[in-house]
Design a protein around this motif. Structure first.
Motif, PDB file in Angstrom:
ATOM      1  N   GLU A  30       2.796   0.563  11.006  1.00  0.00           N
ATOM      2  CA  GLU A  30       3.826  -0.474  10.935  1.00  0.00           C
ATOM      3  C   GLU A  30       3.525  -1.462   9.817  1.00  0.00           C
ATOM      4  O   GLU A  30       4.409  -1.848   9.051  1.00  0.00           O
ATOM      5  CB  GLU A  30       3.921  -1.204  12.277  1.00  0.00           C
ATOM      6  CG  GLU A  30       4.972  -2.302  12.303  1.00  0.00           C
ATOM      7  CD  GLU A  30       5.061  -2.992  13.649  1.00  0.00           C
ATOM      8  OE1 GLU A  30       5.875  -3.925  13.781  1.00  0.00           O
ATOM      9  OE2 GLU A  30       4.307  -2.601  14.577  1.00  0.00           O
ATOM     10  N   GLU A  31       2.257  -1.850   9.712  1.00  0.00           N
ATOM     11  CA  GLU A  31       1.861  -2.787   8.661  1.00  0.00           C
ATOM     12  C   GLU A  31       2.109  -2.197   7.275  1.00  0.00           C
ATOM     13  O   GLU A  31       2.690  -2.853   6.396  1.00  0.00           O
ATOM     14  CB  GLU A  31       0.382  -3.141   8.810  1.00  0.00           C
ATOM     15  CG  GLU A  31      -0.138  -4.050   7.699  1.00  0.00           C
ATOM     16  CD  GLU A  31      -1.653  -4.174   7.703  1.00  0.00           C
ATOM     17  OE1 GLU A  31      -2.167  -5.053   6.984  1.00  0.00           O
ATOM     18  OE2 GLU A  31      -2.323  -3.389   8.398  1.00  0.00           O
ATOM     19  N   VAL A  32       1.691  -0.961   7.067  1.00  0.00           N
ATOM     20  CA  VAL A  32       1.827  -0.332   5.749  1.00  0.00           C
ATOM     21  C   VAL A  32       3.299  -0.137   5.395  1.00  0.00           C
ATOM     22  O   VAL A  32       3.717  -0.373   4.252  1.00  0.00           O
ATOM     23  CB  VAL A  32       1.076   1.012   5.715  1.00  0.00           C
ATOM     24  CG1 VAL A  32       1.370   1.767   4.413  1.00  0.00           C
ATOM     25  CG2 VAL A  32      -0.423   0.786   5.855  1.00  0.00           C
ATOM     26  N   CYS A  33       4.099   0.262   6.364  1.00  0.00           N
ATOM     27  CA  CYS A  33       5.509   0.531   6.090  1.00  0.00           C
ATOM     28  C   CYS A  33       6.309  -0.738   5.802  1.00  0.00           C
ATOM     29  O   CYS A  33       7.320  -0.688   5.101  1.00  0.00           O
ATOM     30  CB  CYS A  33       6.142   1.272   7.266  1.00  0.00           C
ATOM     31  SG  CYS A  33       5.619   2.997   7.430  1.00  0.00           S
ATOM     32  N   GLN A  34       5.862  -1.875   6.326  1.00  0.00           N
ATOM     33  CA  GLN A  34       6.677  -3.085   6.238  1.00  0.00           C
ATOM     34  C   GLN A  34       6.168  -4.128   5.251  1.00  0.00           C
ATOM     35  O   GLN A  34       6.942  -4.999   4.840  1.00  0.00           O
ATOM     36  CB  GLN A  34       6.784  -3.732   7.627  1.00  0.00           C
ATOM     37  CG  GLN A  34       7.469  -2.851   8.651  1.00  0.00           C
ATOM     38  CD  GLN A  34       7.726  -3.560   9.961  1.00  0.00           C
ATOM     39  OE1 GLN A  34       7.809  -4.782  10.022  1.00  0.00           O
ATOM     40  NE2 GLN A  34       7.858  -2.797  11.028  1.00  0.00           N
ATOM     41  N   ARG A  35       4.918  -4.054   4.847  1.00  0.00           N
ATOM     42  CA  ARG A  35       4.355  -5.139   4.033  1.00  0.00           C
ATOM     43  C   ARG A  35       4.712  -4.962   2.562  1.00  0.00           C
ATOM     44  O   ARG A  35       4.424  -3.938   1.956  1.00  0.00           O
ATOM     45  CB  ARG A  35       2.838  -5.205   4.222  1.00  0.00           C
ATOM     46  CG  ARG A  35       2.188  -6.431   3.586  1.00  0.00           C
ATOM     47  CD  ARG A  35       0.846  -6.733   4.242  1.00  0.00           C
ATOM     48  NE  ARG A  35      -0.088  -5.635   4.096  1.00  0.00           N
ATOM     49  CZ  ARG A  35      -0.985  -5.540   3.119  1.00  0.00           C
ATOM     50  NH1 ARG A  35      -1.057  -6.488   2.189  1.00  0.00           N
ATOM     51  NH2 ARG A  35      -1.810  -4.513   3.063  1.00  0.00           N
ATOM     52  N   GLU A  42       0.853  -1.189   0.000  1.00  0.00           N
ATOM     53  CA  GLU A  42       0.000   0.000   0.000  1.00  0.00           C
ATOM     54  C   GLU A  42       0.888   1.237   0.000  1.00  0.00           C
ATOM     55  O   GLU A  42       1.949   1.247   0.633  1.00  0.00           O
ATOM     56  CB  GLU A  42      -0.907   0.016   1.230  1.00  0.00           C
ATOM     57  CG  GLU A  42      -1.900  -1.134   1.287  1.00  0.00           C
ATOM     58  CD  GLU A  42      -2.696  -1.124   2.578  1.00  0.00           C
ATOM     59  OE1 GLU A  42      -3.808  -0.572   2.585  1.00  0.00           O
ATOM     60  OE2 GLU A  42      -2.181  -1.664   3.581  1.00  0.00           O
ATOM     61  N   VAL A  43       0.452   2.263  -0.692  1.00  0.00           N
ATOM     62  CA  VAL A  43       1.229   3.497  -0.795  1.00  0.00           C
ATOM     63  C   VAL A  43       0.297   4.696  -0.644  1.00  0.00           C
ATOM     64  O   VAL A  43      -0.931   4.556  -0.653  1.00  0.00           O
ATOM     65  CB  VAL A  43       1.972   3.584  -2.150  1.00  0.00           C
ATOM     66  CG1 VAL A  43       3.010   2.478  -2.271  1.00  0.00           C
ATOM     67  CG2 VAL A  43       0.989   3.533  -3.311  1.00  0.00           C
TER      68      VAL A  43
END
Length: 344
Positions: A205-210, A139-140
């Motif tokens: 955290e999820e968006v930055c790492q997935r 996701e961005v």
């Protein structure tokens, strides 16, 4: 004529593996990181040539996979050493202790530049961490909103980038290289986007790492040589791996600059290349003095001939530690200093 390496004594070492059991295995067994693997393999080959011990058996399992195997227990059914392209996690240490592996020595062998590379026939590229995040995140941020990643071509992210499909081969979640890439590139790149930074902590955290799973990012397994082969076949594709694989394939691959800097021994050592990370191996101390040659192998690995400036590991792309740090590491490795980061 082979020379014999004489081991220094390891103080206060409680050996619980029976001698009878040790006789069932006369070779050191090593697992772990695909990035550390070429260095360990080089030391294993040298060790087999210069001593009367059998050459160790080395296996590339990935950092995470190696930790699971290494921490599985003590005795001849369990490996003696694991390589890691990141430091041991607390959860891994706790697994080790739970299974009786409660005396471990951490050995930093040097530094590595996590490299993004492609074919020498591909276009020159200089990417920011924010652009890499936009290319590879699931996701961005687009127009102030967090959305599924719509980008399929590099020039959709920035018109100055090549008009080419985004195809990036990278490591799986079990890899320490993947962990390092997320920490050093994805999370830092993510910081450039205010809508993502405004999210609730766990969601951010999820968006930055997935990583995305819709095609442009392709998990290529733990064998980095396969990534190299794919880049040689597809001139527009990029690959993510340790610097040694770029170093060994300079005739067919070239680095992508990150934030204006390409990985070289100099830029990794002086940290101007900001995607650098330490490399380690971990020793199961209870196996020293029981598994034939283990102590001597550790001594060879940390010798100046191996990990020092001009040593045979630097010739394979390892960036040596500075003199003081190298001596500290050597002393701790030979003496079997117990790993205490999570017990202090």
């Amino acid at each position: 004529m082979k020379r014999i390496v004489f081991a220094a004594s390891v103080s206060a070492m409680a050996v619980t593996v029976s001698v009878g059991a040790a006789e069932a295995r006369d070779q050191i067994r090593i697992v772990g990181s695909s990035t550390v693997f070429p260095y360990t393999q080089a030391v294993a080959e040298e060790f087999g040539n210069i001593t009367d011990f059998a050459a160790p058996v080395t296996e590339s399992t990935g950092t995470g996979g190696g930790m699971q195997i290494f921490c599985g227990g003590v005795g001849v059914d369990h490996p003696d050493i694991t390589g890691a392209s990141r430091a041991m996690k607390q959860s891994e240490y706790e697994l080790c202790v739970q299974n009786g592996v409660d005396s471990i020595t951490e050995v930093q062998i040097g530094s590595d530049g996590l490299s993004i590379a492609h074919s020498v026939d591909g276009p020159e590229m200089d990417l920011t961490k924010a652009q890499i995040f936009q290319a590879l995140a699931a996701e961005v941020e687009v127009d102030g909103k967090v959305v599924p990643n719509p980008y399929t071509r590099w020039n959709e992210i920035d018109p100055s980038l090549p008009d080419a499909e985004i195809t990036v081969f990278g490591p799986p979640p079990t890899s320490g290289t993947r962990d390092a890439f997320v920490e050093l590139v994805m999370i830092e790149g993510c910081a450039a986007f205010p809508a993502i930074q405004a999210l609730e902590a766990s969601r951010k955290e999820e968006v930055c790492q997935r990583m995305r799973t819709d095609g442009p990012f392709i998990e290529a397994g733990e064998n980095d040589n396969l990534i190299v082969q794919r880049l040689q076949a597809d001139h527009n594709a990029l690959g993510i791996f340790g610097y040694s694989f770029l170093y060994e394939n300079q005739d067919t691959l070239k680095a992508v600059a990150v934030e204006g800097v390409k990985p070289t021994p100099e830029t990794i050592a002086d940290e101007s290349y900001t995607v650098a990370r330490p490399l380690f191996f971990y020793v199961k101390n209870v196996h020293r003095g029981v598994i034939p040659g283990l102590q001597e192998f550790v001594e060879e690995y940390v010798s100046e001939e191996a990990m020092g400036p001009g040593g045979y590991l630097e010739e394979r792309g390892l960036i040596p530690l500075d003199d003081q740090r190298r001596e500290e590491v050597r002393k701790a490795a030979i003496e079997g200093k117990n790993f205490t980061r999570f017990t202090q």
